[in-house]
Design an enzyme around this catalytic site. Structure first.
Site, PDB file in Angstrom:
ATOM      1  N   LYS A 198      96.896  90.625 -60.444  1.00  0.00           N
ATOM      2  CA  LYS A 198      96.480  88.385 -61.519  1.00  0.00           C
ATOM      3  C   LYS A 198      96.428  89.108 -62.363  1.00  0.00           C
ATOM      4  CE  LYS A 198      97.504  87.193 -56.840  1.00  0.00           C
ATOM      5  NZ  LYS A 198      98.831  85.965 -56.914  1.00  0.00           N
ATOM      6  N   SER A 253      97.515  83.412 -60.639  1.00  0.00           N
ATOM      7  CA  SER A 253      96.519  84.507 -60.594  1.00  0.00           C
ATOM      8  C   SER A 253      95.491  84.311 -59.580  1.00  0.00           C
ATOM      9  CB  SER A 253      95.927  84.137 -61.628  1.00  0.00           C
ATOM     10  OG  SER A 253      95.082  85.085 -62.198  1.00  0.00           O
TER      11      SER A 253
END
Length: 267
Positions: free
Chosen positions: A168, A149
């Site tokens: 993300k 992420s």
């Protein structure tokens, strides 16, 4: 986990096999090398530069582990499937999957095109989803899935960064839900969310993160970025790799369904 001469050594990954996507350079390369140093055999995935990937393979072999490079474009699901099939065919099993491939994007909402949206989400989001799917299908029981992420997904807001941050943010949700779906195979699913990390990509885009960034040299921007953390230093690929190594280990088993910010407290 490893037992050497009858002694258990915490943190070791001897006998494990890891697939690391996007590991020809940058953070992915650091992760692949670190897992290799911990004893895992590594599949170095790359999309473009076979030469860069081979350098990573050579580093891992120099550390005493086995490694191969496999070319696969993570935007193409059929190539993801082939990547895992070839990994199992070569090593016999896969225990760890690190989903690291990604692209960055900047643009004001009014200027973002459909093509740019698809370019970013096809790799950062869709690609990571299907890497996780194939990992679940191929991983041994008790395996590890580690996704990538960003601290911009929720904690660090950057203007003109909506596509990347949103791509993300979806990964954060994947991690949380996949950890439930994968429990039947005792596979843990976690994510790492790097902040500004000094790689070649960092130098290419750092001017976007700093107000009036174009006024400064790359070196000046790197120095300024260091002060975003109360530790007053930059993040480096090895900082990310160290945490991935822990999540991949037996000792990291009780961390599950979590995304860990790795930004030195910048957020």
């Amino acid at each position: 986990m490893a037992v050497v001469n009858g002694n258990y050594i915490p943190g070791r990954l001897d006998g494990r096999v890891a697939v690391v996507t996007g590991s020809g350079r940058g953070i992915g390369a650091a992760i692949a090398v670190h897992l290799g140093r911990l004893g895992a055999n590594i599949v170095v995935n790359y999309a473009n530069s076979a030469l860069d990937a081979q350098k990573v393979v050579d580093q891992i072999k120099g550390a005493g582990s086995e490694a191969i490079a496999i070319k696969a474009d993570i935007r193409d699901v059929s190539q993801i499937m082939r990547l895992f099939d070839e990994a199992v065919a070569h090593f016999g099993h896969v225990d760890i999957a690190v989903s690291n491939s990604g692209v960055v994007s900047f643009g004001h909402l009014k200027d973002v095109t459909e093509e740019e949206f698809d370019r970013v989400f096809s790799l950062n989001t869709r690609g990571q989803f299907f890497v996780a799917r194939e990992a679940y299908r191929h991983l041994s029981e008790g395996g590890r899935i580690i996704m990538t992420s960003s601290n911009t997904s929720k904690d660090f807001s950057v203007p003109r960064h909506s596509l990347y941050s949103g791509s993300k943010g979806a990964v954060d949700s994947f991690v949380r839900i996949f950890s439930k779906d994968c429990g039947d195979k005792k596979i843990t699913v976690n994510g790492v969310a790097p902040g500004g990390t000094v790689t070649d990509m960092f130098h290419d885009v750092s001017h976007h993160y700093i107000p009036d960034g174009e006024k400064y040299t790359a070196e000046q921007r790197q120095q300024m970025a260091a002060f975003a953390s109360p530790l007053h230093r930059n993040g480096f690929p090895e900082d990310i790799a160290n945490v991935v190594g822990f999540l991949a280990s037996k000792e990291g088993e009780w961390i599950n369904g979590k995304v860990i910010n790795l930004d030195g407290g910048a957020a």
